[in-house]
Write a protein that holds these residues in place. Structure first.
Motif, PDB file in Angstrom:
ATOM      1  N   LEU A 110      13.837 -19.706   2.023  1.00 15.63           N
ATOM      2  CA  LEU A 110      13.050 -20.832   2.705  1.00 15.63           C
ATOM      3  C   LEU A 110      12.152 -21.747   2.216  1.00 15.63           C
ATOM      4  N   GLY A 111      12.179 -21.671   0.697  1.00 17.69           N
ATOM      5  CA  GLY A 111      11.364 -22.584   0.021  1.00 17.69           C
ATOM      6  C   GLY A 111      10.074 -22.078  -0.751  1.00 17.69           C
ATOM      7  N   ILE A 112      10.073 -21.044  -0.694  1.00 17.09           N
ATOM      8  CA  ILE A 112       8.557 -20.407  -1.221  1.00 17.09           C
ATOM      9  C   ILE A 112       8.744 -20.093  -2.696  1.00 17.09           C
ATOM     10  N   ASP A 113       7.941 -20.691  -3.352  1.00 13.96           N
ATOM     11  CA  ASP A 113       7.701 -20.498  -4.837  1.00 13.96           C
ATOM     12  C   ASP A 113       7.198 -19.106  -5.273  1.00 13.96           C
ATOM     13  N   LEU A 114       8.196 -18.275  -5.706  1.00 15.47           N
ATOM     14  CA  LEU A 114       7.960 -16.999  -5.930  1.00 15.47           C
ATOM     15  C   LEU A 114       6.818 -16.901  -7.303  1.00 15.47           C
ATOM     16  N   ASP A 115       6.967 -17.700  -7.885  1.00 18.19           N
ATOM     17  CA  ASP A 115       5.955 -17.733  -8.872  1.00 18.19           C
ATOM     18  C   ASP A 115       4.290 -17.930  -8.640  1.00 18.19           C
ATOM     19  N   ARG A 116       4.306 -18.412  -7.473  1.00 20.91           N
ATOM     20  CA  ARG A 116       2.916 -18.509  -6.714  1.00 20.91           C
ATOM     21  C   ARG A 116       2.562 -17.423  -5.761  1.00 20.91           C
ATOM     22  N   LEU A 117       3.404 -16.516  -5.632  1.00 20.01           N
ATOM     23  CA  LEU A 117       3.473 -15.367  -4.464  1.00 20.01           C
ATOM     24  C   LEU A 117       3.022 -14.086  -4.795  1.00 20.01           C
ATOM     25  N   VAL A 118       2.085 -13.479  -4.436  1.00 17.86           N
ATOM     26  CA  VAL A 118       1.246 -12.278  -4.737  1.00 17.86           C
ATOM     27  C   VAL A 118       1.694 -11.556  -3.445  1.00 17.86           C
ATOM     28  N   LEU A 119       2.140 -10.133  -3.875  1.00 15.29           N
ATOM     29  CA  LEU A 119       2.633  -9.323  -2.741  1.00 15.29           C
ATOM     30  C   LEU A 119       1.835  -8.040  -2.840  1.00 15.29           C
ATOM     31  N   VAL A 120       1.067  -7.325  -1.908  1.00 15.34           N
ATOM     32  CA  VAL A 120       0.286  -6.368  -1.956  1.00 15.34           C
ATOM     33  C   VAL A 120       0.950  -5.434  -0.888  1.00 15.34           C
ATOM     34  N   PRO A 121       2.045  -4.654  -0.872  1.00 12.46           N
ATOM     35  CA  PRO A 121       2.720  -4.158   0.319  1.00 12.46           C
ATOM     36  C   PRO A 121       2.373  -3.062   0.839  1.00 12.46           C
ATOM     37  N   HIS A 122       1.241  -2.068   0.018  1.00 16.59           N
ATOM     38  CA  HIS A 122       0.909  -0.973   0.487  1.00 16.59           C
ATOM     39  C   HIS A 122      -0.608  -0.738   0.223  1.00 16.59           C
ATOM     40  N   PRO A 123      -1.394  -1.557   1.034  1.00 15.70           N
ATOM     41  CA  PRO A 123      -2.864  -1.468   0.451  1.00 15.70           C
ATOM     42  C   PRO A 123      -3.583  -0.432   1.363  1.00 15.70           C
ATOM     43  N   GLY A 124      -2.883   0.273   2.201  1.00 12.66           N
ATOM     44  CA  GLY A 124      -3.421   1.660   2.918  1.00 12.66           C
ATOM     45  C   GLY A 124      -4.746   1.141   3.649  1.00 12.66           C
ATOM     46  N   ASP A 125      -5.885   1.998   3.606  1.00 12.42           N
ATOM     47  CA  ASP A 125      -6.984   1.714   4.369  1.00 12.42           C
ATOM     48  C   ASP A 125      -7.975   0.565   3.733  1.00 12.42           C
ATOM     49  N   GLN A 126      -7.534   0.090   2.502  1.00 12.46           N
ATOM     50  CA  GLN A 126      -8.225  -0.861   1.933  1.00 12.46           C
ATOM     51  C   GLN A 126      -7.702  -1.989   2.075  1.00 12.46           C
ATOM     52  N   TRP A 127      -6.909  -2.340   3.090  1.00  9.34           N
ATOM     53  CA  TRP A 127      -6.246  -3.569   3.386  1.00  9.34           C
ATOM     54  C   TRP A 127      -7.511  -4.659   3.469  1.00  9.34           C
ATOM     55  N   LEU A 128      -8.525  -4.536   4.079  1.00 10.17           N
ATOM     56  CA  LEU A 128      -9.684  -5.477   4.303  1.00 10.17           C
ATOM     57  C   LEU A 128     -10.138  -6.005   2.980  1.00 10.17           C
ATOM     58  N   THR A 129     -10.374  -4.765   2.264  1.00 18.02           N
ATOM     59  CA  THR A 129     -10.999  -5.191   0.860  1.00 18.02           C
ATOM     60  C   THR A 129     -10.228  -5.843   0.125  1.00 18.02           C
ATOM     61  N   VAL A 130      -8.849  -5.601   0.097  1.00 12.14           N
ATOM     62  CA  VAL A 130      -7.749  -6.263  -0.719  1.00 12.14           C
ATOM     63  C   VAL A 130      -7.724  -7.707  -0.351  1.00 12.14           C
ATOM     64  N   THR A 131      -7.729  -7.974   0.899  1.00 12.25           N
ATOM     65  CA  THR A 131      -7.737  -9.159   1.558  1.00 12.25           C
ATOM     66  C   THR A 131      -8.832 -10.230   1.061  1.00 12.25           C
ATOM     67  N   ALA A 132     -10.167  -9.880   1.145  1.00 13.56           N
ATOM     68  CA  ALA A 132     -11.188 -10.385   0.877  1.00 13.56           C
ATOM     69  C   ALA A 132     -11.230 -10.652  -0.756  1.00 13.56           C
ATOM     70  N   ALA A 133     -10.714  -9.765  -1.671  1.00 13.12           N
ATOM     71  CA  ALA A 133     -10.663  -9.771  -3.112  1.00 13.12           C
ATOM     72  C   ALA A 133      -9.705 -10.944  -3.175  1.00 13.12           C
ATOM     73  N   ILE A 134      -8.587 -11.317  -2.814  1.00 10.99           N
ATOM     74  CA  ILE A 134      -7.551 -11.887  -3.157  1.00 10.99           C
ATOM     75  C   ILE A 134      -7.978 -13.311  -2.751  1.00 10.99           C
ATOM     76  N   ALA A 135      -8.778 -13.521  -1.509  1.00  9.66           N
ATOM     77  CA  ALA A 135      -9.193 -14.870  -1.015  1.00  9.66           C
ATOM     78  C   ALA A 135      -9.722 -15.525  -1.970  1.00  9.66           C
ATOM     79  N   ASP A 136     -10.394 -14.920  -3.028  1.00  9.51           N
ATOM     80  CA  ASP A 136     -10.993 -15.725  -4.087  1.00  9.51           C
ATOM     81  C   ASP A 136     -10.009 -16.753  -5.015  1.00  9.51           C
ATOM     82  N   ALA A 137      -8.810 -16.390  -4.911  1.00  5.51           N
ATOM     83  CA  ALA A 137      -7.803 -16.957  -5.793  1.00  5.51           C
ATOM     84  C   ALA A 137      -6.543 -17.562  -4.893  1.00  5.51           C
ATOM     85  N   MET A 138      -6.580 -16.943  -3.719  1.00  3.19           N
ATOM     86  CA  MET A 138      -5.094 -17.346  -2.854  1.00  3.19           C
ATOM     87  C   MET A 138      -5.443 -18.506  -1.674  1.00  3.19           C
TER      88      MET A 138
END
Length: 254
Positions: A110-138
């Motif tokens: 569908l046209g997404i550049d995999l070189d600029r894609l970060v996947l965190v498939p299983h963050p568990g209960d830390q999903w909010l912490t992970v989301t806030a952390a990668i907001a610094d770079a994504m």
């Protein structure tokens, strides 16, 4: 905000003719006036947008994804990928948190550049912490929430998004979103009478926004076997006969 805008308009003698045209304005006049007010608000607040795929842009309230804002999205991998395609092709980094079913082959098609894609498939209960952390770079982050977040945690994340200029796409409901982006109709094709393969899917994408009195809908082929994403009906406000499409990025060797 709207009161302040109207006060400035009166101060400068810039009263919209639509506001004075009729004591009982028609729905179309109200919509046009609301669009003008929204445009003035965007100019006043110096809103920055991340461009999305042209097949979806006219459906969004601002014509793109608002930086520092959150959107609620139907739990559909194809729709999420379509929303990521435009920013990714424009060079933005994208993150996907808590969506283990997110397929990289489908994303690339569908046209997404995999070189600029970060996947965190299983963050568990830390999903909010992970989301806030990668907001610094994504630039754009997709998240499927795990356990419910407190009001304080949601407010803190909203502040982080505004500070970093990141856009959040939440699979499901979320407080204070700019819009709800949904697939409201779907039809697959490609199968014959007991033979063949599913080849393409026609969908209706509907966007509901608190700033727009009427939901906006468009018909897309998602995915299209040749171009990835294709608009079937003309973009809103455009002449008939136009379609929007994108050529997927070439697959990488190896």
């Amino acid at each position: 905000m709207q009161v302040a805008i109207f006060e400035r308009m009166f101060d400068h003698g810039e009263v919209p003719t639509l506001a004075l045209a009729s004591p009982q304005p028609t729905p179309s006049a109200v919509e046009a006036l609301q669009a003008r007010i929204n445009a003035m608000q965007r100019t006043t607040l110096d809103t920055k947008l991340t461009p999305t795929h042209e097949a979806l842009a006219d459906l969004l309230p601002d014509g793109g994804l608002k930086q520092g804002a959150a959107y609620s999205v139907t739990s559909s991998s194809a729709l999420v990928m379509a929303l990521l395609a435009g920013p990714s092709q424009a060079g933005s980094w994208c993150g996907v948190v808590g969506v283990p079913e997110f397929g990289v082959e489908a994303a690339e098609a569908l046209g997404i550049d995999l070189d600029r894609l970060v996947l965190v498939p299983h963050p568990g209960d830390q999903w909010l912490t992970v989301t806030a952390a990668i907001a610094d770079a994504m630039s754009v982050i997709v998240v499927k929430p795990g356990r419910a977040a407190s009001d304080g945690a949601v407010t803190k994340l909203a502040g982080r998004l505004r500070e970093r200029g990141s856009t959040l796409l939440v699979l499901g409901t979320w407080p204070q979103t700019e819009a709800m982006i949904s697939i409201t109709a779907s039809r697959w094709s490609g199968l014959g009478q007991g033979w063949g393969y599913l080849t393409q899917r026609e969908v209706t994408v509907t966007v509901s926004s608190r700033r727009s009195p009427t939901p906006r809908s468009g018909r897309l082929v998602l995915p299209d076997p040749k171009v990835g994403i294709r608009r079937l009906d003309p973009p809103l406000g455009a002449g008939r006969g136009r379609t929007a499409s994108v050529t997927p990025l070439p697959r990488r060797a190896g």
